[in-house]
Design a protein around this motif. Structure first.
Motif, PDB file in Angstrom:
ATOM      1  N   PRO A   1      36.186 -29.192 -14.027  1.00 46.19           N
ATOM      2  CA  PRO A   1      36.973 -28.286 -14.855  1.00 46.19           C
ATOM      3  C   PRO A   1      37.494 -28.980 -16.111  1.00 46.19           C
ATOM      4  O   PRO A   1      38.045 -30.086 -16.044  1.00 46.19           O
ATOM      5  N   GLY A   2      37.280 -28.359 -17.255  1.00 42.73           N
ATOM      6  CA  GLY A   2      37.767 -28.902 -18.510  1.00 42.73           C
ATOM      7  C   GLY A   2      36.945 -30.031 -19.081  1.00 42.73           C
ATOM      8  O   GLY A   2      37.317 -30.603 -20.113  1.00 42.73           O
ATOM      9  N   LYS A   3      35.832 -30.334 -18.420  1.00 43.69           N
ATOM     10  CA  LYS A   3      34.987 -31.426 -18.898  1.00 43.69           C
ATOM     11  C   LYS A   3      33.583 -30.922 -19.208  1.00 43.69           C
ATOM     12  O   LYS A   3      33.166 -29.874 -18.724  1.00 43.69           O
ATOM     13  N   GLU A   4      32.865 -31.690 -19.977  1.00 41.09           N
ATOM     14  CA  GLU A   4      31.494 -31.336 -20.290  1.00 41.09           C
ATOM     15  C   GLU A   4      30.582 -31.634 -19.097  1.00 41.09           C
ATOM     16  O   GLU A   4      30.877 -32.513 -18.274  1.00 41.09           O
TER      17      GLU A   4
END
Length: 126
Positions: free
Chosen positions: A41-44
């Motif tokens: 979550p929230g990361k590439e």
């Protein structure tokens, strides 16, 4: 219809193991290199590993090398990802992907892959 379906995810404690499976349908998986990718979550999205069409070549990113093992059984149209010594930072949704253009080798780069599965969730937590 060309399709990849992942399974085997779940909740595991740090230090534990999981084995993910990726089953291909609608095409012969031995015509494709297969890669495993993950996204927290929230990361590439990042690559973890890949395997060539016949399994003779594999590649791993440094964050998983020595802990993860990718393998394939073309008779079953299935690719596996054995994950050992899991860490909380391994948490994420794991996707397998197929690349027809890669012949004789594979690369852990999402841009090379054409067909993607829906993913399976892996959570590493105590």
């Amino acid at each position: 219809q060309l399709q990849l379906v992942e399974s085997g995810g779940g909740l595991v404690q740090p230090g534990g193991s999981l084995r993910l499976s990726c089953v291909a349908s609608g095409f012969a998986s031995d015509h494709y290199a297969i890669g495993w990718f993950r996204q927290a979550p929230g990361k590439e999205r990042e690559g973890t590993s890949c395997i060539s069409r016949r399994g003779g070549s594999t590649s791993y990113t440094s964050s998983v090398e020595g802990r993860f093992t990718i393998s394939r059984d073309n008779a079953k149209n299935t690719v596996y990802l054995q994950m050992n010594s899991l860490k909380p930072e391994d948490t994420g949704r794991y996707y397998c992907a197929a690349a027809r253009r890669l012949v004789g080798l594979c690369v852990v780069s999402s841009g090379a892959y054409d067909i993607w599965g829906q993913g399976t969730q892996v959570t590493v937590s105590s």
